[in-house]
Design a protein around this motif. Sequence first.
Motif, mmCIF file in Angstrom:
data_model
loop_
_atom_site.group_PDB
_atom_site.id
_atom_site.type_symbol
_atom_site.label_atom_id
_atom_site.label_comp_id
_atom_site.label_asym_id
_atom_site.label_seq_id
_atom_site.Cartn_x
_atom_site.Cartn_y
_atom_site.Cartn_z
ATOM 1 N N LEU A 54 -12.314 -3.283 3.509
ATOM 2 C CA LEU A 54 -10.987 -3.882 3.420
ATOM 3 C C LEU A 54 -10.937 -5.337 3.870
ATOM 4 O O LEU A 54 -9.914 -5.994 3.671
ATOM 5 C CB LEU A 54 -9.981 -3.054 4.239
ATOM 6 C CG LEU A 54 -9.842 -1.584 3.841
ATOM 7 C CD1 LEU A 54 -8.850 -0.881 4.755
ATOM 8 C CD2 LEU A 54 -9.412 -1.458 2.382
ATOM 9 N N GLY A 55 -11.981 -5.825 4.527
ATOM 10 C CA GLY A 55 -12.023 -7.229 4.902
ATOM 11 C C GLY A 55 -11.669 -7.487 6.360
ATOM 12 O O GLY A 55 -11.231 -6.595 7.097
ATOM 13 N N ALA A 139 0.480 -3.285 11.228
ATOM 14 C CA ALA A 139 -0.368 -2.307 11.922
ATOM 15 C C ALA A 139 0.389 -1.060 12.341
ATOM 16 O O ALA A 139 -0.237 -0.086 12.779
ATOM 17 C CB ALA A 139 -1.008 -2.961 13.146
ATOM 18 N N VAL A 140 1.722 -1.061 12.212
ATOM 19 C CA VAL A 140 2.527 0.054 12.735
ATOM 20 C C VAL A 140 2.158 1.397 12.091
ATOM 21 O O VAL A 140 1.973 2.391 12.804
ATOM 22 C CB VAL A 140 4.028 -0.249 12.588
ATOM 23 C CG1 VAL A 140 4.873 0.982 12.881
ATOM 24 C CG2 VAL A 140 4.420 -1.385 13.525
ATOM 25 N N PRO A 141 2.050 1.499 10.759
ATOM 26 C CA PRO A 141 1.666 2.808 10.180
ATOM 27 C C PRO A 141 0.308 3.287 10.672
ATOM 28 O O PRO A 141 0.095 4.498 10.857
ATOM 29 C CB PRO A 141 1.655 2.541 8.669
ATOM 30 C CG PRO A 141 2.518 1.342 8.479
ATOM 31 C CD PRO A 141 2.323 0.503 9.697
ATOM 32 N N VAL A 142 -0.612 2.348 10.902
ATOM 33 C CA VAL A 142 -1.939 2.724 11.394
ATOM 34 C C VAL A 142 -1.846 3.214 12.834
ATOM 35 O O VAL A 142 -2.523 4.160 13.228
ATOM 36 C CB VAL A 142 -2.906 1.521 11.295
ATOM 37 C CG1 VAL A 142 -4.339 1.990 11.526
ATOM 38 C CG2 VAL A 142 -2.790 0.848 9.948
ATOM 39 N N ILE A 143 -1.005 2.553 13.640
ATOM 40 C CA ILE A 143 -0.811 2.995 15.024
ATOM 41 C C ILE A 143 -0.321 4.431 15.051
ATOM 42 O O ILE A 143 -0.801 5.259 15.844
ATOM 43 C CB ILE A 143 0.183 2.069 15.746
ATOM 44 C CG1 ILE A 143 -0.425 0.678 15.936
ATOM 45 C CG2 ILE A 143 0.606 2.652 17.090
ATOM 46 C CD1 ILE A 143 0.536 -0.342 16.500
ATOM 47 N N LEU A 189 -10.023 8.537 1.278
ATOM 48 C CA LEU A 189 -8.722 8.304 1.900
ATOM 49 C C LEU A 189 -8.459 6.817 2.105
ATOM 50 O O LEU A 189 -7.333 6.347 1.910
ATOM 51 C CB LEU A 189 -8.638 9.045 3.230
ATOM 52 C CG LEU A 189 -8.547 10.578 3.131
ATOM 53 C CD1 LEU A 189 -8.547 11.216 4.518
ATOM 54 C CD2 LEU A 189 -7.294 10.997 2.366
ATOM 55 N N THR A 190 -9.484 6.066 2.480
ATOM 56 C CA THR A 190 -9.306 4.617 2.646
ATOM 57 C C THR A 190 -9.072 3.948 1.302
ATOM 58 O O THR A 190 -8.242 3.034 1.186
ATOM 59 C CB THR A 190 -10.531 4.004 3.339
ATOM 60 O OG1 THR A 190 -10.737 4.651 4.597
ATOM 61 C CG2 THR A 190 -10.331 2.518 3.585
ATOM 62 N N ALA A 191 -9.784 4.404 0.271
ATOM 63 C CA ALA A 191 -9.587 3.825 -1.061
ATOM 64 C C ALA A 191 -8.174 4.081 -1.566
ATOM 65 O O ALA A 191 -7.580 3.240 -2.242
ATOM 66 C CB ALA A 191 -10.607 4.409 -2.033
ATOM 67 N N GLY A 192 -7.607 5.237 -1.232
ATOM 68 C CA GLY A 192 -6.266 5.564 -1.713
ATOM 69 C C GLY A 192 -5.143 5.048 -0.847
ATOM 70 O O GLY A 192 -4.088 4.663 -1.367
ATOM 71 N N LEU A 193 -5.348 4.986 0.492
ATOM 72 C CA LEU A 193 -4.258 4.663 1.415
ATOM 73 C C LEU A 193 -4.539 3.460 2.302
ATOM 74 O O LEU A 193 -3.696 3.114 3.143
ATOM 75 C CB LEU A 193 -3.963 5.883 2.306
ATOM 76 C CG LEU A 193 -3.552 7.165 1.588
ATOM 77 C CD1 LEU A 193 -3.495 8.321 2.580
ATOM 78 C CD2 LEU A 193 -2.215 6.988 0.885
ATOM 79 N N GLY A 194 -5.677 2.828 2.144
ATOM 80 C CA GLY A 194 -6.001 1.685 2.983
ATOM 81 C C GLY A 194 -6.284 2.108 4.422
ATOM 82 O O GLY A 194 -6.861 3.170 4.674
#
Length: 308
Positions: A54-55, A139-143, A189-194
């Motif tokens: 993702l960079g 970053a909130v959704p990831v938190i 999952l990362t490819a679909g949802l980051g």
Amino acid sequence: GFIAGYALHPYRPRPTADWARARELWRFGRWVLVSAILGLLLGQGDDLFVGKMLGATALGLYQMAYRIASIPATEFAQRLAIVLFPAYSALQHDRPRLRNAYLKALRLSALVCFPVTGGLVVLAGDFTALLLGENWLAAVPVIRALALVGLLNSLVNARPLLLAMGRPEVNTRLQVLRLALIAVLIYPLTAGLGMVGTGAALCASALITETLALLTVLRLLGLPRRRAAGPLLLPMSSAAVMMGVVYALASWGVPGSRLAGFGLLILAGAAVYGGLALLHDVLFRTGNLALIREQLRALRGGGPGARR
């Protein structure tokens, strides 16, 4: 003093090889060594994957989200584990007391980690804006996803018990399983949802392995599963009610500045959770208040909790 000691006493130390003791230490230590390597992969592998896929910008957001979401595990569970290992080791041959000690630790973890994680999930947006600024709101959704990982990592706390019981291989095999599950889930999952998908992969793997860890610990201790239900279900239900109240108050709007409103929401959540914990203590005799008083005495350096 060194020379005088040699002159006064006839004992002379000589190097010897105790191969039986060395084999015993290696049988235990090899699993601890492998566990340490797996822990490094589990702790850093997701960062490497996010950075590669993702960079750098996404990696910065992900790492900050992970630090915030890991508060229950880093600030409570790791410190608790440091205390629990020698306590469990002292009780390893006294199975009834060892069972009681683990159930007490499980109840304490649940009492602390469920409300902290629930509050973090509900207030992640306000917390991030106040602490880091508006630029970090991505970053909130990831938190929120990683907060569940922190909860699972801090709740069961099986590693110190397994080591104290001389079963390090169980912990290592669970880590192997977790690493394998992450390896299978993280890319799709990362490819679909980051970044959220990365957190979901970690959460799914933690849910499976920590559930197995709890079931394994209960089996080794000879505890029925229902004995773990009370310490977990009552704090979880109280935290769920607390989250609903805090979310409703936040949706309706709290008067004052953002900082003052954030503080009021925290106080409201603490009041709701504390009231429900007290109610459960009265109705179901959970022993929560006695446990909290014991820990407070230990923190002050007095009472029986401190001596143990």
